[in-house]
Write an enzyme that holds these catalytic residues in place. Structure first.
Site, PDB file in Angstrom:
ATOM      1  N   ASP A  47       2.148  19.770  13.460  1.00  0.00           N
ATOM      2  CA  ASP A  47       3.169  20.768  13.762  1.00  0.00           C
ATOM      3  C   ASP A  47       4.387  20.571  12.862  1.00  0.00           C
ATOM      4  OD1 ASP A  47       1.661  21.837  15.822  1.00  0.00           O
ATOM      5  OD2 ASP A  47       2.559  20.517  17.331  1.00  0.00           O
ATOM      6  N   TYR A  61      -0.625   8.008  17.106  1.00  0.00           N
ATOM      7  CA  TYR A  61       0.688   8.650  17.121  1.00  0.00           C
ATOM      8  C   TYR A  61       1.715   7.760  17.813  1.00  0.00           C
ATOM      9  CZ  TYR A  61      -1.943  13.005  16.306  1.00  0.00           C
ATOM     10  OH  TYR A  61      -2.785  13.965  15.809  1.00  0.00           O
ATOM     11  N   ASP A 104       6.998  21.311  23.788  1.00  0.00           N
ATOM     12  CA  ASP A 104       7.797  20.416  22.956  1.00  0.00           C
ATOM     13  C   ASP A 104       9.237  20.920  22.903  1.00  0.00           C
ATOM     14  OD1 ASP A 104       7.943  22.466  21.032  1.00  0.00           O
ATOM     15  OD2 ASP A 104       6.348  21.626  19.800  1.00  0.00           O
ATOM     16  N   ARG A 121       1.291  16.891  22.823  1.00  0.00           N
ATOM     17  CA  ARG A 121       2.151  17.782  23.627  1.00  0.00           C
ATOM     18  C   ARG A 121       1.555  18.011  25.010  1.00  0.00           C
ATOM     19  NH1 ARG A 121       2.730  23.178  20.541  1.00  0.00           N
ATOM     20  NH2 ARG A 121       0.755  22.523  19.627  1.00  0.00           N
TER      21      ARG A 121
END
Length: 327
Positions: free
Chosen positions: A47, A75, A89, A215
């Site tokens: 993203d 992550y 988000d 997310r």
């Protein structure tokens, strides 16, 4: 009148440390200019808000990306508990804020229990504002057009979900932005008010299968705790064998562009099989080889000179070429 030959870029992998504010397509466009070729692709979208590892293939190495897209990913992220948003988000508008006292009641023990429940094999519903296609159109495009999007769940695996830090604070709402002079173009619907009040920020580290939405983990953790949740920061630290330790910024690549050669990239990413001249020649012509016990996992097959000949897979007594890169 003869046509000038097209410049061809080097074959290889570039591991980019993507900056915030750029799309993955923006990064590919930049690498195309730096490499001098249009044959560039990436192995897994990030993203615009996210930073970190974006694996980019150049020239023949774009053909390896099919086998890298499905690699496990890692992550580092920050999850904010206390409100849910349209996009799951911080870039989306506020949907719902936790009622008074609810956030204060979220103990560290409850957070850890919620994280344990989101570890392992899960049926996860992707964020509505995602790249998943619905009847040929990306879900995020449908949401931005004002459509209500409900996506089907998919099986994902979260192999590690570690809580690194917990920070509790009280947010003060920012002053409202002035109304635009002209109507804004279609975008993500704006819902609710500016977030304020108590929040809990969680720094987490996650290892997961391809297709897992961090997310959605933030959203689902907040929902399970009854306070709502969304992501405020996301950094991808690894795609398969490629980590931040080998990633380069676009600025560094602009100063000195170089790729990880395709043979070296394949040796890092796949098990290896060394071929003799006859075996290499057979693979170039699409013929099968005898299996040597490496199994069905994609394997990189190398000629005696060290060059990458093919990606192969064993089925029973034979090894068949999945992808031939020479000839």
């Amino acid at each position: 009148m003869s046509r000038a030959p097209r410049s061809v870029g080097p074959d290889g992998i570039v591991v980019v440390d993507k900056p915030a504010g750029m799309t993955s397509h923006d990064v590919v466009s930049r690498v195309r200019r730096l490499a001098g070729t249009r044959k560039v692709g990436h192995a897994g979208t990030l993203d615009p808000m996210a930073t970190g590892v974006l694996v980019v293939g150049v020239e023949r190495a774009t053909r390896l990306l099919t086998y890298l897209v499905g690699a496990e990913k890692s992550y580092d992220a920050t999850i904010r508990l206390g409100a849910s948003t349209v996009t799951d988000d911080a870039e989306g508008a506020l949907l719902e804020q936790a009622p008074a006292g609810a956030v204060e009641a979220v103990t560290d023990e409850r957070v850890l229990a919620g994280i344990r429940d989101l570890t392992g094999t899960l049926d996860q519903v992707p964020s509505a504002v995602s790249a998943v296609k619905v009847d040929g159109r990306r879900a995020y495009a449908r949401v931005r057009a004002g459509e209500e999007v409900v996506l089907a769940s998919r099986s994902v695996t979260v192999s590690r979900f570690d809580l690194l830090a917990v920070r509790r604070s009280v947010l003060t709402p920012a002053p409202p932005a002035p109304a635009p002079a002209e109507p804004e173009p279609a975008a993500v619907p704006r819902v609710g008010e500016v977030q304020s009040g108590p929040v809990v920020d969680l720094d987490v580290s996650v290892d997961c299968s391809s297709g897992t939405y961090i997310r959605a983990l933030a959203r689902d953790l907040g929902a399970a705790l009854g306070v709502g949740g969304h992501l405020t920061a996301l950094r991808r630290t690894r795609v398969g064998p490629y980590g931040l330790d080998v990633a380069r910024t676009l600025e560094d690549l602009g100063d000195a562009f170089a790729v990880l050669p395709i043979a070296d990239a394949a040796r890092i990413a796949f098990p290896a099989r060394e071929l003799d001249e006859d075996e290499a020649r057979k693979l170039v012509h699409g013929q099968r080889l005898s299996a040597v016990g490496l199994g069905e996992e994609p394997t990189a097959a190398f000629a005696p000179d060290g060059s990458l000949v093919a990606i192969i897979s064993e089925t029973g007594p034979t090894a068949r070429p999945l992808l031939v890169l020479q000839g």
